[in-house]
Design a protein around this motif. Structure first.
Motif, PDB file in Angstrom:
ATOM      1  N   PRO A   2       0.833  -1.218   0.000  1.00 22.84           N
ATOM      2  CA  PRO A   2       0.000   0.000   0.000  1.00 22.84           C
ATOM      3  C   PRO A   2       0.865   1.264   0.000  1.00 22.84           C
ATOM      4  O   PRO A   2       1.980   1.258   0.507  1.00 22.84           O
ATOM      5  CB  PRO A   2      -0.778  -0.106   1.325  1.00 22.84           C
ATOM      6  N   GLN A   3       0.315   2.344  -0.556  1.00 26.71           N
ATOM      7  CA  GLN A   3       1.000   3.641  -0.569  1.00 26.71           C
ATOM      8  C   GLN A   3       0.615   4.439   0.666  1.00 26.71           C
ATOM      9  O   GLN A   3      -0.574   4.662   0.907  1.00 26.71           O
ATOM     10  CB  GLN A   3       0.580   4.437  -1.809  1.00 26.71           C
ATOM     11  N   TYR A   4       1.591   4.876   1.446  1.00 27.80           N
ATOM     12  CA  TYR A   4       1.353   5.673   2.650  1.00 27.80           C
ATOM     13  C   TYR A   4       1.779   7.115   2.405  1.00 27.80           C
ATOM     14  O   TYR A   4       2.899   7.364   1.971  1.00 27.80           O
ATOM     15  CB  TYR A   4       2.170   5.136   3.834  1.00 27.80           C
ATOM     16  N   GLU A  56      -2.826   8.941   4.757  1.00 27.32           N
ATOM     17  CA  GLU A  56      -3.567   8.253   3.691  1.00 27.32           C
ATOM     18  C   GLU A  56      -2.909   6.906   3.403  1.00 27.32           C
ATOM     19  O   GLU A  56      -1.698   6.839   3.205  1.00 27.32           O
ATOM     20  CB  GLU A  56      -3.594   9.121   2.432  1.00 27.32           C
ATOM     21  N   ILE A  57      -3.704   5.866   3.412  1.00 27.77           N
ATOM     22  CA  ILE A  57      -3.210   4.533   3.055  1.00 27.77           C
ATOM     23  C   ILE A  57      -3.999   4.101   1.827  1.00 27.77           C
ATOM     24  O   ILE A  57      -5.195   3.831   1.917  1.00 27.77           O
ATOM     25  CB  ILE A  57      -3.390   3.521   4.202  1.00 27.77           C
ATOM     26  N   ASP A  58      -3.320   4.065   0.700  1.00 26.49           N
ATOM     27  CA  ASP A  58      -3.990   3.823  -0.589  1.00 26.49           C
ATOM     28  C   ASP A  58      -5.234   4.701  -0.741  1.00 26.49           C
ATOM     29  O   ASP A  58      -6.305   4.223  -1.157  1.00 26.49           O
ATOM     30  CB  ASP A  58      -4.361   2.335  -0.740  1.00 26.49           C
TER      31      ASP A  58
END
Lengths: 204, 204
Positions: A2-4, A56-58
């Motif tokens: 996931p993108q943090y 923000e996580i994804d």
């Protein structure tokens, strides 16, 4: 993976425990720093409660720094092994947060006379009271705040300490060696050590 | 079965979410109420952080009402099913606690002029802001604060509401039907219904 993305101001304060938790977990994150003077006014209304930090996580927006910290601690192994252990950590974090709130109530007081009075009480009573209590807890836990080992309560305190010193207008650790040990132990932890070495310099 | 003793003042406020959690869980407890005027001065120094409530479970002293609430919620089935669900509940509880702290900062201000100013900001900005945000969250969650079902965040708000009305000096629920639904849903829950019917009357 996931993108943090952590969005906060260009200071440590309430963003730093989250940056430390991500660093401890070796979770890559975008460290998005908002210019308070230039850009905050236009961001504020879009924030869930008009405040930062957000994580923000994804794309999922999380806010409330303590709730985020507790969640991340679960992911990176800095929470307790059972409900009672988690209570011990939560209790410590709430004590630290009470201390933060007391200092903040003086620092952000807009009425000049009331502000002076608040700093007097802070210096004479509140800060010594909290430092003695917290130092004793740190002593009983061998340089940690709970469970005699590194937990997210230690990261919460260590992440906040420069900011707390700034708004308290004094070095809160000067005479409390067990609290210094909490900070040293946290700064020595894998992932955090590297983060602290490379993070942007800030006085709060 | 372990012995539970809750010690607090003879009001609802920060003790009431804990009384509600114990009641929901059908956990018998001693409801120990300290007379603030007569007895608090002699108890205060013996409290872990000089504050109430404390909850004793077979003599083990727990304090910090949110940490206690989260712990009890786990025992009685009012927490989440996983880390993300628990984050949602914690987030809601922190929002409520921020609201409480904002109102309290006006109510407990000792400087008369600063206090008046704080109440002005509270009435004009802070209370409408929080009520609108919280009401919207309650609407999205069908009369709850998280997960579209009863969680300890609902009990935290419902336990506090009379006290919040008291220190805000207004009926915070008057124009926010979704927040009223949270309180109604909580009061209708098994165990809590019976507790609310029999609890000592209090205006806060």
């Amino acid at each position: 993976m996931p993108q943090y993305t952590l969005t906060y101001f260009d200071i440590e304060a309430l963003g730093e425990p989250i940056r430390m938790l991500l660093s401890y977990g070796k979770i890559p994150f975008t460290d998005n720093r908002i210019d308070f003077e230039k850009d905050w006014a236009k961001f504020k209304a879009a924030m869930p409660m008009g405040q930062l930090p957000i994580l923000e996580i994804d794309g999922k927006v999380m806010y409330q720094s303590m709730a985020i910290s507790r969640y991340l601690a679960k992911q990176v192994g800095l929470s307790g092994a059972n409900d009672l252990e988690n209570y011990e950590i939560d209790n410590a974090a709430d004590n630290i947060n009470d201390f933060r709130a007391k200092i903040a109530s003086a620092a952000y007081e807009s009425h000049e006379e009331a502000k002076q009075h608040k700093y007097e009480i802070l210096k004479k009573e509140t800060i010594p009271f909290f430092l003695n209590k917290l130092d004793k807890i740190a002593e009983e836990n061998n340089g940690h705040f709970a469970l005699k080992k590194l937990t997210w309560a230690d990261l919460y305190f260590t992440g906040l300490i420069n900011y707390l010193n700034f708004i308290a207008q004094e070095d809160l650790l000067a005479n409390h060696s067990n609290l210094r040990k909490v900070v040293e132990n946290t700064h020595a932890a894998p992932g955090i050590k590297e983060w602290v070495a490379k993070r942007p310099k800030s006085n709060r």
